[in-house]
Design a protein around this motif. Structure first.
Motif, PDB file in Angstrom:
ATOM      1  N   THR A 171       0.829  -1.214   0.000  1.00 17.88           N
ATOM      2  CA  THR A 171       0.000   0.000   0.000  1.00 17.88           C
ATOM      3  C   THR A 171       0.862   1.263   0.000  1.00 17.88           C
ATOM      4  O   THR A 171       0.336   2.374   0.058  1.00 17.88           O
ATOM      5  CB  THR A 171      -0.967   0.013   1.207  1.00 17.88           C
ATOM      6  OG1 THR A 171      -0.258  -0.414   2.367  1.00 17.88           O
ATOM      7  CG2 THR A 171      -2.157  -0.904   0.968  1.00 17.88           C
ATOM      8  N   SER A 172       2.185   1.099  -0.079  1.00 15.85           N
ATOM      9  CA  SER A 172       3.068   2.277  -0.059  1.00 15.85           C
ATOM     10  C   SER A 172       2.847   3.188  -1.269  1.00 15.85           C
ATOM     11  O   SER A 172       3.235   4.364  -1.240  1.00 15.85           O
ATOM     12  CB  SER A 172       4.530   1.833   0.014  1.00 15.85           C
ATOM     13  OG  SER A 172       4.742   1.058   1.173  1.00 15.85           O
ATOM     14  N   ASN A 173       2.216   2.680  -2.322  1.00 15.40           N
ATOM     15  CA  ASN A 173       1.896   3.554  -3.457  1.00 15.40           C
ATOM     16  C   ASN A 173       1.011   4.726  -3.030  1.00 15.40           C
ATOM     17  O   ASN A 173       1.071   5.806  -3.613  1.00 15.40           O
ATOM     18  CB  ASN A 173       1.220   2.755  -4.595  1.00 15.40           C
ATOM     19  CG  ASN A 173      -0.165   2.240  -4.231  1.00 15.40           C
ATOM     20  OD1 ASN A 173      -0.427   1.854  -3.091  1.00 15.40           O
ATOM     21  ND2 ASN A 173      -1.067   2.222  -5.199  1.00 15.40           N
ATOM     22  N   TYR A 195      -0.955  -7.493  -3.715  1.00 14.77           N
ATOM     23  CA  TYR A 195      -0.798  -8.768  -4.425  1.00 14.77           C
ATOM     24  C   TYR A 195       0.674  -9.147  -4.543  1.00 14.77           C
ATOM     25  O   TYR A 195       1.513  -8.291  -4.834  1.00 14.77           O
ATOM     26  CB  TYR A 195      -1.376  -8.649  -5.843  1.00 14.77           C
ATOM     27  CG  TYR A 195      -2.819  -8.201  -5.864  1.00 14.77           C
ATOM     28  CD1 TYR A 195      -3.844  -9.141  -5.938  1.00 14.77           C
ATOM     29  CD2 TYR A 195      -3.151  -6.847  -5.793  1.00 14.77           C
ATOM     30  CE1 TYR A 195      -5.174  -8.736  -5.953  1.00 14.77           C
ATOM     31  CE2 TYR A 195      -4.476  -6.434  -5.805  1.00 14.77           C
ATOM     32  CZ  TYR A 195      -5.483  -7.383  -5.888  1.00 14.77           C
ATOM     33  OH  TYR A 195      -6.786  -6.979  -5.894  1.00 14.77           O
ATOM     34  N   ARG A 196       0.981 -10.394  -4.334  1.00 17.09           N
ATOM     35  CA  ARG A 196       2.358 -10.873  -4.568  1.00 17.09           C
ATOM     36  C   ARG A 196       2.309 -12.274  -5.152  1.00 17.09           C
ATOM     37  O   ARG A 196       1.495 -13.105  -4.732  1.00 17.09           O
ATOM     38  CB  ARG A 196       3.173 -10.868  -3.274  1.00 17.09           C
ATOM     39  CG  ARG A 196       3.563  -9.443  -2.903  1.00 17.09           C
ATOM     40  CD  ARG A 196       4.464  -9.367  -1.700  1.00 17.09           C
ATOM     41  NE  ARG A 196       4.370  -8.021  -1.118  1.00 17.09           N
ATOM     42  CZ  ARG A 196       4.929  -7.650   0.001  1.00 17.09           C
ATOM     43  NH1 ARG A 196       5.643  -8.516   0.704  1.00 17.09           N
ATOM     44  NH2 ARG A 196       4.784  -6.422   0.453  1.00 17.09           N
ATOM     45  N   ASN A 197       3.210 -12.477  -6.095  1.00 18.32           N
ATOM     46  CA  ASN A 197       3.243 -13.762  -6.786  1.00 18.32           C
ATOM     47  C   ASN A 197       3.955 -14.804  -5.925  1.00 18.32           C
ATOM     48  O   ASN A 197       5.089 -15.171  -6.183  1.00 18.32           O
ATOM     49  CB  ASN A 197       3.954 -13.578  -8.132  1.00 18.32           C
ATOM     50  CG  ASN A 197       3.747 -14.763  -9.051  1.00 18.32           C
ATOM     51  OD1 ASN A 197       3.118 -15.748  -8.654  1.00 18.32           O
ATOM     52  ND2 ASN A 197       4.262 -14.677 -10.247  1.00 18.32           N
ATOM     53  N   HIS A 209      -3.885  -8.091   2.668  1.00 17.12           N
ATOM     54  CA  HIS A 209      -4.280  -6.704   2.958  1.00 17.12           C
ATOM     55  C   HIS A 209      -3.251  -6.022   3.851  1.00 17.12           C
ATOM     56  O   HIS A 209      -2.691  -6.651   4.740  1.00 17.12           O
ATOM     57  CB  HIS A 209      -5.643  -6.677   3.658  1.00 17.12           C
ATOM     58  CG  HIS A 209      -6.740  -7.257   2.816  1.00 17.12           C
ATOM     59  ND1 HIS A 209      -6.902  -8.608   2.662  1.00 17.12           N
ATOM     60  CD2 HIS A 209      -7.692  -6.666   2.064  1.00 17.12           C
ATOM     61  CE1 HIS A 209      -7.925  -8.826   1.847  1.00 17.12           C
ATOM     62  NE2 HIS A 209      -8.424  -7.668   1.474  1.00 17.12           N
ATOM     63  N   GLN A 210      -3.049  -4.748   3.569  1.00 17.94           N
ATOM     64  CA  GLN A 210      -2.136  -3.963   4.409  1.00 17.94           C
ATOM     65  C   GLN A 210      -2.833  -2.684   4.859  1.00 17.94           C
ATOM     66  O   GLN A 210      -3.837  -2.263   4.267  1.00 17.94           O
ATOM     67  CB  GLN A 210      -0.892  -3.558   3.611  1.00 17.94           C
ATOM     68  CG  GLN A 210       0.063  -4.702   3.329  1.00 17.94           C
ATOM     69  CD  GLN A 210       1.360  -4.224   2.681  1.00 17.94           C
ATOM     70  OE1 GLN A 210       1.380  -3.202   2.005  1.00 17.94           O
ATOM     71  NE2 GLN A 210       2.429  -4.962   2.894  1.00 17.94           N
ATOM     72  N   VAL A 211      -2.265  -2.070   5.892  1.00 18.38           N
ATOM     73  CA  VAL A 211      -2.641  -0.705   6.252  1.00 18.38           C
ATOM     74  C   VAL A 211      -1.356   0.106   6.271  1.00 18.38           C
ATOM     75  O   VAL A 211      -0.375  -0.274   6.913  1.00 18.38           O
ATOM     76  CB  VAL A 211      -3.310  -0.613   7.637  1.00 18.38           C
ATOM     77  CG1 VAL A 211      -3.647   0.840   7.960  1.00 18.38           C
ATOM     78  CG2 VAL A 211      -4.573  -1.454   7.686  1.00 18.38           C
TER      79      VAL A 211
HETATM   80  N1  PHE Z   1       5.775  -1.495   2.289  1.00 18.99           N
HETATM   81  C1  PHE Z   1       6.431  -2.297   3.289  1.00 18.99           C
HETATM   82  C2  PHE Z   1       6.114  -3.785   3.044  1.00 18.99           C
HETATM   83  O1  PHE Z   1       5.231  -4.067   2.279  1.00 18.99           O
HETATM   84  C3  PHE Z   1       6.025  -1.928   4.687  1.00 18.99           C
HETATM   85  C4  PHE Z   1       6.452  -0.537   5.076  1.00 18.99           C
HETATM   86  C5  PHE Z   1       5.627   0.538   4.876  1.00 18.99           C
HETATM   87  C6  PHE Z   1       7.697  -0.320   5.655  1.00 18.99           C
HETATM   88  C7  PHE Z   1       6.015   1.821   5.255  1.00 18.99           C
HETATM   89  C8  PHE Z   1       8.094   0.947   6.037  1.00 18.99           C
HETATM   90  C9  PHE Z   1       7.257   2.000   5.824  1.00 18.99           C
HETATM   91  O2  PHE Z   1       6.729  -4.656   3.597  1.00 18.99           O
END
Ligand code: PHE
Length: 340
Positions: A171-173, A195-197, A209-211
């Motif tokens: 979700t970093s996008n 999503y990851r393969n 899912h992420q937050v």
């Molecule tokens: N995007 C990282 C992951 O998917 C998690 C993360 C988000 C780490 C923001 C640092 C800061 O693993």
């Protein structure tokens, strides 16, 4: 006699072949065969033409036709009160109503909502971003170099190559999209699908899912990040929860850390869930790398900030002691009903 016998046979045959579809047709059947002007009555009228010696046998024949018609009437009536079409509805108006079965929230939604409400209390606002993302927002703007393993075909689902469009791998996008469109101070929380393969197993899925959390302002310190995450951990797992930050690496944060919380099962004593360490890892975090700020047109000399990201599946599995991630996606009612 021949003629009369043929007539009787015809009526017998007709009764056997009758079908009705509803109560009105059943009533027509009754009138047609069993009514006072019906065909069975009509046959009895031939009696006067039958010669004396044959009257007895003929009478028996007519009675059997009448019985046929009555039996058929009963059978037809049964056939559709059994499948509910009978005109006369048999309803017990005094019977208690059937309770309406109420659905349950999916465990992932329960935990996502809980995470959102914890961060909303301290001013975070929910933000959204696309699940089909371009290379810039998923990788490049996040300071992820071209040769970084995260871009590997193993991990990323490509929707299109050259230019690359991917199913977002995190979700970093949404960090990038928020910083490109908003002026600091920015304080967002971005829940969503990623999503990851990966090979699907009890521990990993190709969809999860992420937050994401992001805070950008003037003079944001690592101490603020730490205090915010401590507040979060205590709100989620209880007042007695403690946290520890271990140095880690993410291309988009510097410094970076992974956060462990004291094991919510054994309270730090050591158990199977925490693999006898007393700690369980729940998120990644760090101070937003100045390169990332500059990529989004934010002056890194003036602004700083922190970001964090966590997997909702992992947090939910720890909370409810669920040992197989696949359960979240199978929609087995026996699993889902437990979260009412
Ligand atoms: N995007 C990282 C992951 O998917 C998690 C993360 C988000 C780490 C923001 C640092 C800061 O693993």
């Amino acid at each position: 006699m021949e003629e009369i016998r043929a007539k009787v046979e015809e009526v017998k045959q007709a009764i056997a072949n009758e079908q009705v579809a509803n109560a009105a047709e059943l009533e027509q059947f009754r009138i047609k065969y069993l009514g006072s002007k019906g065909q069975v009555k009509g046959l009895f009228a031939y009696m006067k033409d039958v010669p004396g010696p044959e009257k007895r046998e003929f009478g028996q024949l007519l009675n059997s036709v009448k019985q046929d018609a009555e039996a058929k009437f009963e059978a037809l009536k049964q056939s559709f009160s059994a499948n509910g079409k009978a005109n006369k509805i048999e309803l017990d108006l005094t019977a208690p109503a059937q309770p309406i079965e109420i659905g349950a929230r999916h465990p992932l939604s329960i935990v996502r909502n809980e995470i959102i409400s914890i961060f909303e209390k301290i001013g975070f606002v929910v933000a959204d971003g696309p699940e089909v993302e371009d290379d810039w927002h998923n990788f490049t703007a996040l300071n992820i170099p071209f040769d970084h393993p995260a871009r590997d075909m193993q991990d990323t689902f490509f929707v299109q190559k050259d230019p690359d469009w991917v199913l977002r791998t995190h979700t970093s996008n949404v960090q990038i999209r928020a910083m490109e469109t908003q002026k600091p101070p920015i304080r967002i929380l971005a829940p969503g699908r990623v999503y990851r393969n990966e090979t699907i197993s009890a521990r990993a899925h190709c969809l999860f899912h992420q937050v994401e959390g992001l805070y950008i302002a003037e003079n944001v310190s690592f101490a603020e990040l730490k205090e915010t995450l401590l507040y979060f951990a205590k709100s989620l797992y209880g007042e007695n929860t403690t946290i520890r930050l271990r140095p880690s690496y993410f291309p988009f944060t510097e410094p970076s850390a992974e956060m462990d919380v004291s094991c919510m099962i054994c309270g730090g004593e050591g158990c199977k869930i925490c693999k006898y360490t007393g700690w369980v890892e729940i998120l990644g975090c760090g101070m937003v790398d100045p390169n990332v700020l500059e990529n989004c047109g934010i002056d890194a000399q003036v602004y700083s900030g922190y970001a964090f990201g966590m997997g909702i599946e992992r947090i939910t599995m720890l909370k409810y002691q669920i040992d197989d991630i696949r359960l979240f996606f199978e929609n087995d009612k026996r699993f889902l009903e437990q979260f009412k």
